[in-house]
Design a protein around this motif. Structure first.
Motif, PDB file in Angstrom:
ATOM      1  N   LEU A 104       0.837  -1.198   0.000  1.00 28.08           N
ATOM      2  CA  LEU A 104       0.000   0.000   0.000  1.00 28.08           C
ATOM      3  C   LEU A 104       0.873   1.250   0.000  1.00 28.08           C
ATOM      4  O   LEU A 104       0.648   2.178  -0.788  1.00 28.08           O
ATOM      5  CB  LEU A 104      -0.928   0.006   1.214  1.00 28.08           C
ATOM      6  CG  LEU A 104      -1.747   1.278   1.436  1.00 28.08           C
ATOM      7  CD1 LEU A 104      -2.684   1.542   0.258  1.00 28.08           C
ATOM      8  CD2 LEU A 104      -2.535   1.180   2.734  1.00 28.08           C
ATOM      9  N   TYR A 105       1.870   1.283   0.853  1.00 27.70           N
ATOM     10  CA  TYR A 105       2.792   2.418   0.928  1.00 27.70           C
ATOM     11  C   TYR A 105       3.439   2.670  -0.437  1.00 27.70           C
ATOM     12  O   TYR A 105       3.493   3.805  -0.912  1.00 27.70           O
ATOM     13  CB  TYR A 105       3.848   2.131   2.001  1.00 27.70           C
ATOM     14  CG  TYR A 105       4.910   3.182   2.162  1.00 27.70           C
ATOM     15  CD1 TYR A 105       4.615   4.412   2.743  1.00 27.70           C
ATOM     16  CD2 TYR A 105       6.225   2.939   1.778  1.00 27.70           C
ATOM     17  CE1 TYR A 105       5.600   5.376   2.916  1.00 27.70           C
ATOM     18  CE2 TYR A 105       7.209   3.894   1.954  1.00 27.70           C
ATOM     19  CZ  TYR A 105       6.891   5.103   2.527  1.00 27.70           C
ATOM     20  OH  TYR A 105       7.866   6.060   2.702  1.00 27.70           O
ATOM     21  N   ALA A 106       3.871   1.608  -1.078  1.00 31.74           N
ATOM     22  CA  ALA A 106       4.487   1.742  -2.404  1.00 31.74           C
ATOM     23  C   ALA A 106       3.471   2.245  -3.431  1.00 31.74           C
ATOM     24  O   ALA A 106       3.787   3.124  -4.240  1.00 31.74           O
ATOM     25  CB  ALA A 106       5.079   0.404  -2.851  1.00 31.74           C
ATOM     26  N   ARG A 107       2.236   1.729  -3.399  1.00 32.61           N
ATOM     27  CA  ARG A 107       1.196   2.182  -4.344  1.00 32.61           C
ATOM     28  C   ARG A 107       0.872   3.657  -4.142  1.00 32.61           C
ATOM     29  O   ARG A 107       0.514   4.365  -5.086  1.00 32.61           O
ATOM     30  CB  ARG A 107      -0.079   1.348  -4.191  1.00 32.61           C
ATOM     31  CG  ARG A 107      -0.019   0.024  -4.903  1.00 32.61           C
ATOM     32  CD  ARG A 107      -1.396  -0.606  -5.080  1.00 32.61           C
ATOM     33  NE  ARG A 107      -2.289  -0.514  -3.954  1.00 32.61           N
ATOM     34  CZ  ARG A 107      -2.383  -1.395  -2.956  1.00 32.61           C
ATOM     35  NH1 ARG A 107      -1.603  -2.453  -2.926  1.00 32.61           N
ATOM     36  NH2 ARG A 107      -3.257  -1.216  -1.985  1.00 32.61           N
ATOM     37  N   LEU A 108       0.979   4.130  -2.906  1.00 30.17           N
ATOM     38  CA  LEU A 108       0.705   5.544  -2.628  1.00 30.17           C
ATOM     39  C   LEU A 108       1.839   6.450  -3.106  1.00 30.17           C
ATOM     40  O   LEU A 108       1.693   7.660  -3.136  1.00 30.17           O
ATOM     41  CB  LEU A 108       0.464   5.755  -1.132  1.00 30.17           C
ATOM     42  CG  LEU A 108      -0.829   5.165  -0.587  1.00 30.17           C
ATOM     43  CD1 LEU A 108      -0.842   5.244   0.935  1.00 30.17           C
ATOM     44  CD2 LEU A 108      -2.036   5.876  -1.177  1.00 30.17           C
ATOM     45  N   GLY A 109       2.967   5.871  -3.464  1.00 32.70           N
ATOM     46  CA  GLY A 109       4.088   6.666  -3.959  1.00 32.70           C
ATOM     47  C   GLY A 109       5.244   6.750  -2.997  1.00 32.70           C
ATOM     48  O   GLY A 109       6.214   7.468  -3.255  1.00 32.70           O
ATOM     49  N   GLY A 110       5.137   6.061  -1.856  1.00 35.47           N
ATOM     50  CA  GLY A 110       6.240   6.000  -0.906  1.00 35.47           C
ATOM     51  C   GLY A 110       6.622   7.348  -0.313  1.00 35.47           C
ATOM     52  O   GLY A 110       5.811   8.278  -0.239  1.00 35.47           O
ATOM     53  N   HIS A 111       7.855   7.433   0.101  1.00 34.98           N
ATOM     54  CA  HIS A 111       8.368   8.606   0.816  1.00 34.98           C
ATOM     55  C   HIS A 111       8.104   9.917   0.066  1.00 34.98           C
ATOM     56  O   HIS A 111       7.702  10.911   0.686  1.00 34.98           O
ATOM     57  CB  HIS A 111       9.868   8.437   1.075  1.00 34.98           C
ATOM     58  CG  HIS A 111      10.490   9.609   1.741  1.00 34.98           C
ATOM     59  ND1 HIS A 111      10.368   9.838   3.095  1.00 34.98           N
ATOM     60  CD2 HIS A 111      11.226  10.625   1.229  1.00 34.98           C
ATOM     61  CE1 HIS A 111      11.010  10.959   3.392  1.00 34.98           C
ATOM     62  NE2 HIS A 111      11.544  11.458   2.288  1.00 34.98           N
ATOM     63  N   ASP A 112       8.311   9.919  -1.237  1.00 36.77           N
ATOM     64  CA  ASP A 112       8.138  11.161  -2.004  1.00 36.77           C
ATOM     65  C   ASP A 112       6.728  11.719  -1.870  1.00 36.77           C
ATOM     66  O   ASP A 112       6.545  12.929  -1.726  1.00 36.77           O
ATOM     67  CB  ASP A 112       8.473  10.941  -3.480  1.00 36.77           C
ATOM     68  CG  ASP A 112       9.963  10.717  -3.711  1.00 36.77           C
ATOM     69  OD1 ASP A 112      10.773  11.028  -2.809  1.00 36.77           O
ATOM     70  OD2 ASP A 112      10.311  10.208  -4.792  1.00 36.77           O
TER      71      ASP A 112
ATOM     72  N   LEU B 132      -3.452  11.813  -5.901  1.00 36.83           N
ATOM     73  CA  LEU B 132      -3.464  10.357  -5.852  1.00 36.83           C
ATOM     74  C   LEU B 132      -4.586   9.819  -6.729  1.00 36.83           C
ATOM     75  O   LEU B 132      -5.489  10.562  -7.108  1.00 36.83           O
ATOM     76  CB  LEU B 132      -3.683   9.885  -4.414  1.00 36.83           C
ATOM     77  CG  LEU B 132      -2.638  10.307  -3.390  1.00 36.83           C
ATOM     78  CD1 LEU B 132      -3.112   9.972  -1.988  1.00 36.83           C
ATOM     79  CD2 LEU B 132      -1.305   9.645  -3.682  1.00 36.83           C
ATOM     80  N   ASP B 133      -4.566   8.520  -6.981  1.00 36.86           N
ATOM     81  CA  ASP B 133      -5.687   7.948  -7.711  1.00 36.86           C
ATOM     82  C   ASP B 133      -6.931   8.051  -6.817  1.00 36.86           C
ATOM     83  O   ASP B 133      -6.810   8.162  -5.592  1.00 36.86           O
ATOM     84  CB  ASP B 133      -5.401   6.504  -8.137  1.00 36.86           C
ATOM     85  CG  ASP B 133      -5.383   5.530  -6.974  1.00 36.86           C
ATOM     86  OD1 ASP B 133      -6.452   5.242  -6.394  1.00 36.86           O
ATOM     87  OD2 ASP B 133      -4.292   5.046  -6.629  1.00 36.86           O
ATOM     88  N   PRO B 134      -8.123   8.069  -7.404  1.00 37.07           N
ATOM     89  CA  PRO B 134      -9.343   8.320  -6.620  1.00 37.07           C
ATOM     90  C   PRO B 134      -9.537   7.390  -5.422  1.00 37.07           C
ATOM     91  O   PRO B 134      -9.964   7.838  -4.356  1.00 37.07           O
ATOM     92  CB  PRO B 134     -10.473   8.150  -7.644  1.00 37.07           C
ATOM     93  CG  PRO B 134      -9.834   8.471  -8.953  1.00 37.07           C
ATOM     94  CD  PRO B 134      -8.411   7.966  -8.839  1.00 37.07           C
ATOM     95  N   GLU B 135      -9.222   6.124  -5.568  1.00 35.35           N
ATOM     96  CA  GLU B 135      -9.404   5.183  -4.453  1.00 35.35           C
ATOM     97  C   GLU B 135      -8.470   5.522  -3.289  1.00 35.35           C
ATOM     98  O   GLU B 135      -8.877   5.551  -2.133  1.00 35.35           O
ATOM     99  CB  GLU B 135      -9.164   3.751  -4.924  1.00 35.35           C
ATOM    100  CG  GLU B 135      -9.387   2.724  -3.845  1.00 35.35           C
ATOM    101  CD  GLU B 135      -9.134   1.304  -4.322  1.00 35.35           C
ATOM    102  OE1 GLU B 135      -8.988   0.434  -3.450  1.00 35.35           O
ATOM    103  OE2 GLU B 135      -9.061   1.068  -5.543  1.00 35.35           O
ATOM    104  N   ALA B 136      -7.213   5.803  -3.595  1.00 35.69           N
ATOM    105  CA  ALA B 136      -6.242   6.154  -2.557  1.00 35.69           C
ATOM    106  C   ALA B 136      -6.606   7.492  -1.915  1.00 35.69           C
ATOM    107  O   ALA B 136      -6.529   7.641  -0.694  1.00 35.69           O
ATOM    108  CB  ALA B 136      -4.836   6.218  -3.141  1.00 35.69           C
ATOM    109  N   ASP B 137      -7.017   8.446  -2.729  1.00 39.52           N
ATOM    110  CA  ASP B 137      -7.421   9.750  -2.207  1.00 39.52           C
ATOM    111  C   ASP B 137      -8.587   9.588  -1.235  1.00 39.52           C
ATOM    112  O   ASP B 137      -8.583  10.147  -0.141  1.00 39.52           O
ATOM    113  CB  ASP B 137      -7.805  10.677  -3.363  1.00 39.52           C
ATOM    114  CG  ASP B 137      -8.156  12.069  -2.876  1.00 39.52           C
ATOM    115  OD1 ASP B 137      -9.309  12.278  -2.446  1.00 39.52           O
ATOM    116  OD2 ASP B 137      -7.274  12.945  -2.922  1.00 39.52           O
ATOM    117  N   ARG B 138      -9.563   8.802  -1.625  1.00 39.84           N
ATOM    118  CA  ARG B 138     -10.742   8.594  -0.774  1.00 39.84           C
ATOM    119  C   ARG B 138     -10.355   7.927   0.540  1.00 39.84           C
ATOM    120  O   ARG B 138     -10.803   8.335   1.614  1.00 39.84           O
ATOM    121  CB  ARG B 138     -11.769   7.751  -1.530  1.00 39.84           C
ATOM    122  CG  ARG B 138     -13.116   7.657  -0.902  1.00 39.84           C
ATOM    123  CD  ARG B 138     -14.184   7.028  -1.800  1.00 39.84           C
ATOM    124  NE  ARG B 138     -13.712   6.000  -2.733  1.00 39.84           N
ATOM    125  CZ  ARG B 138     -13.471   6.207  -4.033  1.00 39.84           C
ATOM    126  NH1 ARG B 138     -13.655   7.391  -4.569  1.00 39.84           N
ATOM    127  NH2 ARG B 138     -13.046   5.223  -4.802  1.00 39.84           N
TER     128      ARG B 138
END
Length: 138
Positions: free
Chosen positions: A16-24, A111-117
């Protein structure tokens, strides 16, 4: 798929952390958030001049919460969010201001809509839980 074939919770959180874009992503999110907080007449004084420290602590906490490194807990122990916010007057107005700045930061990160939500739902619940007084500033 058997239970032993399923990814562990730790693996799922790291993914999940990686899908969210990680540290950046979390660095950009907290930087943008604190740009708003720095100019907020209610929130900025709560940091007593330590916006950089607040930014780092929030970034580390969010990274850990969303499956990234456990640096927050290693450096500061259990998050204990309510206890850590107790010294501050967290009113519904302060919550709304916090959410306004976080919404702007999330919009900037795009973020993509699912992650943003998912993140927004968490932020709303967490902000609501931090309210510790209904009294306006003295």
């Amino acid at each position: 798929m058997t239970t032993s074939d399923r990814p562990s919770q730790t693996t799922q959180r790291a993914e999940l952390y990686a899908r969210l874009g990680g540290h950046d992503t979390f660095e950009r999110l907290t930087r943008r958030f604190y740009e708003g907080v720095a100019t907020d007449e209610v929130l900025a004084p709560m940091y007593e001049g330590d916006l950089d420290g607040g930014e780092e602590r929030l970034r580390m906490f969010l990274e850990q919460y969303w499956g990234g490194p456990t640096t927050y807990q290693e450096q500061r122990g259990h998050p204990r969010l309510r206890m850590r916010h107790q010294p501050f007057r967290v009113t519904p107005d302060a919550r709304d201001r916090w959410l306004t700045h976080m919404r702007a930061a999330l919009d900037d990160v795009a973020l993509d809509p699912e992650a943003d939500r998912a993140m927004w739902d968490y932020f709303v619940r967490a902000a609501d839980a931090m309210i510790n007084t209904l009294e306006p500033r003295p």
